[in-house]
Design a protein around this motif. Structure first.
Motif, PDB file in Angstrom:
ATOM      1  N   THR B  79      27.948  23.251  32.110  1.00  0.00           N
ATOM      2  CA  THR B  79      28.726  22.148  32.701  1.00  0.00           C
ATOM      3  C   THR B  79      30.205  22.322  32.411  1.00  0.00           C
ATOM      4  O   THR B  79      30.596  22.743  31.331  1.00  0.00           O
ATOM      5  N   ASP B  80      31.000  21.959  33.386  1.00  0.00           N
ATOM      6  CA  ASP B  80      32.449  22.079  33.272  1.00  0.00           C
ATOM      7  C   ASP B  80      32.945  21.014  32.305  1.00  0.00           C
ATOM      8  O   ASP B  80      32.743  19.838  32.529  1.00  0.00           O
ATOM      9  N   ARG B  84      41.127  17.494  31.666  1.00  0.00           N
ATOM     10  CA  ARG B  84      41.869  17.778  32.901  1.00  0.00           C
ATOM     11  C   ARG B  84      43.345  18.073  32.637  1.00  0.00           C
ATOM     12  O   ARG B  84      43.981  18.810  33.373  1.00  0.00           O
ATOM     13  N   SER B 125      40.490  25.970  40.130  1.00  0.00           N
ATOM     14  CA  SER B 125      39.210  26.030  40.841  1.00  0.00           C
ATOM     15  C   SER B 125      38.088  26.156  39.803  1.00  0.00           C
ATOM     16  O   SER B 125      38.344  26.401  38.612  1.00  0.00           O
ATOM     17  N   LYS B 126      36.851  26.023  40.281  1.00  0.00           N
ATOM     18  CA  LYS B 126      35.712  26.115  39.360  1.00  0.00           C
ATOM     19  C   LYS B 126      35.685  27.476  38.657  1.00  0.00           C
ATOM     20  O   LYS B 126      35.452  27.571  37.451  1.00  0.00           O
ATOM     21  N   ARG B 129      38.397  27.724  36.019  1.00  0.00           N
ATOM     22  CA  ARG B 129      38.036  26.969  34.807  1.00  0.00           C
ATOM     23  C   ARG B 129      36.997  27.736  33.985  1.00  0.00           C
ATOM     24  O   ARG B 129      37.080  27.792  32.767  1.00  0.00           O
ATOM     25  N   MET B 130      36.028  28.317  34.686  1.00  0.00           N
ATOM     26  CA  MET B 130      35.004  29.083  33.965  1.00  0.00           C
ATOM     27  C   MET B 130      35.650  30.276  33.255  1.00  0.00           C
ATOM     28  O   MET B 130      35.301  30.593  32.115  1.00  0.00           O
ATOM     29  N   GLY B 153      28.009  29.752  40.431  1.00  0.00           N
ATOM     30  CA  GLY B 153      28.983  29.199  41.372  1.00  0.00           C
ATOM     31  C   GLY B 153      30.321  29.917  41.375  1.00  0.00           C
ATOM     32  O   GLY B 153      31.338  29.344  41.769  1.00  0.00           O
TER      33      GLY B 153
END
Lengths: 253, 226
Positions: B79-80, B84, B125-126, B129-130, B153
């Motif tokens: 999970t992210d 923020r 973006s996802k 972040r990953m 993802g």
């Protein structure tokens, strides 16, 4: 590595908007107090005092939300990076308590200064000692006796709610609920020692202002405050922080 | 031995997360933890990270419960979970202050390698972040690295970068466990593969033994769990 300093910095980065907003709101309360111009000075005194009392309540609610942000962080999983760190749980809790309490303290002193200024505009003449009691000592007393344990209690509640999947330490839940009863046994226990401890005249500024308007006794303000209240609040806060810190270390994520 | 699970069962209410799991994890291995959705991969990683406590059985990392060795475990959850407001510099400050084994210089190298932009996490973006989270994890000198779906993802280019970083960071004194659905892309990483099905271990094999039998990890995955 300095966990305490880092966590304090994180708290500030996360919540500076709340802190600044609350302090800036003092300007708004000042404007409201200034706008009360009708009636006799005694009436204005009462109205202005009520406005500032309301400001204190609103501030307390905002501070409770500020401390309660932890729940959202836990729901979003943002605090996992903190939970996985080797820093002890109580350090996390103390740093989350320090900022709202510090801001609350500054806010209350701000309200005290507004009160002194507003009374002055109504013609009250307070001595230096009374002014210091009104603007500094009494707000500090409220911060220690009311804001500090209340926010520690909010943090414990949030931890408790977030840790509903508590592992093996179900007994902590029982202890937390016991401590959460509004009239803590600690208070009553410490208060029995009161007569051995010094008393303080933190309310002298308030009573002096009331005397100026011939209203002494019309609002129930204690003439002295007890050390037992301060000691009790600090002990209660320490206990709440300890329990919340243990929950922090046991919470599943 | 870096970590071990002995007769571990984890219940969520009445549902089994994992059931009577036995696993030993020596140093120097890259282990692929494979299974379909709901097979218990995330539960295993969280048990090893100390984020979950077993209902019964014993989990140990370096001979003690995982929560006693948090400083030696790096966990990258699926999970992210980044603040923020946090940009890579903030992340460096946070990690340096909380984790004694965090290496800032290595972290900055990883940010470059993984091409993480210097903006707030909320604006990433996802995949970015990953990659940031991966850099935060890999920059630690941990002994047990737990990665839950690091490729989930993520676009193909980012996947390549992440896999390259995982390979480059391999150490003989540490153990890496990767739970992933991306079996085909990551199979070259693994020394050993552990297959889970509904919380139970169904196969624990060395990747080279599978290859010697003329099977790929992907083909074995389909054969065992298909």
């Amino acid at each position: 590595m300095n966990g305490f300093k880092t966590l304090l910095w994180r708290e500030w980065r996360s919540a500076w908007g709340w802190a600044v907003g609350l302090i800036v709101s003092l300007g708004g309360w000042t404007t409201v107090v200034i706008s009360i111009q009708t009636g006799q000075p005694e009436d204005r005194f009462i109205l202005r005092t009520l406005v500032l009392f309301a400001a204190g309540i609103v501030g307390m609610i905002i501070l409770a939300f500020m401390a309660g942000r932890l729940h959202q962080e836990m729901k979003r999983g943002e605090n996992r990076i903190l939970i996985l760190s080797p820093v002890r749980g109580w350090v996390h809790i103390v740093t989350r308590l320090a900022l709202p309490v510090g801001v609350g303290w500054a806010y209350l002193i701000g309200l005290g200064i507004i009160e002194w200024w507003a009374f002055g505009r109504l013609g009250a003449h307070l001595g230096t000692a009374d002014v210091l009691q009104l603007a500094l000592a009494y707000p500090s007393f409220i911060a220690i006796v009311f804001v500090l344990p209340s926010l520690a209690w909010v943090l414990l509640l949030v931890m408790f709610v977030s840790a509903f999947r508590l592992s093996r330490l179900g007994w902590l839940a029982a202890v937390a609920m016991f401590v959460g009863t509004p009239t803590s046994l600690i208070y009553s226990g410490v208060n029995t020692l009161d007569h051995h401890l010094p008393t303080w005249h933190f309310t002298a500024g308030v009573t002096a202002a009331m005397r100026e308007f011939g209203m002494e006794g019309s609002i129930p303000v204690p003439r002295i405050v007890h050390s037992g209240d301060i000691v009790g609040a600090i002990l209660l806060t320490m206990l709440l922080v300890f329990l919340a810190g243990r929950l922090w270390e046991e919470v599943e994520g | 031995m870096i970590a071990a699970m002995r007769n571990v069962t984890k219940l969520y209410g009445r549902n089994y997360g994992v059931r009577n799991l036995n696993l030993t994890l020596p140093a120097g291995e890259v282990v692929g933890l494979l299974g379909v959705n709901g097979s218990g991969k995330t539960t295993v990683l969280k048990l090893l990270a100390g984020l979950l406590v077993p209902t019964s059985g014993e989990v140990s990392v370096l001979g003690a419960p995982p929560r006693h060795n948090r400083a030696r475990i790096a966990f990258l959850g699926e999970t992210d979970a980044l603040y923020r407001w946090m940009n890579p510099r903030d992340a460096e400050r946070l990690m340096s202050g909380l984790y004694p084994d965090f290496r800032p210089a290595r972290y900055r190298d990883l940010l470059d390698q993984l091409r993480v932009p210097g903006v707030k996490a909320g604006a990433m973006s996802k995949g970015e972040r990953m990659r940031l989270r991966l850099a935060m994890s890999l920059a630690r000198d941990a002994l047990l690295y737990l990665f839950d779906e690091p490729l989930g993802g993520i676009d193909l280019v980012s996947r390549e970068r992440i896999i390259r970083s995982l390979v480059a960071e391999w150490r003989t004194d540490a153990t890496v466990i990767v739970a992933t659905h991306a079996v085909a892309e990551s199979e070259g990483l693994f020394d050993r593969v552990v297959f889970l099905d509904r919380g139970e271990l169904v196969l624990d094999a060395r990747a080279e033994d599978l290859r010697a039998q003329g099977k790929s990890v992907r083909a074995t995955f389909l054969e065992v769990l298909g």
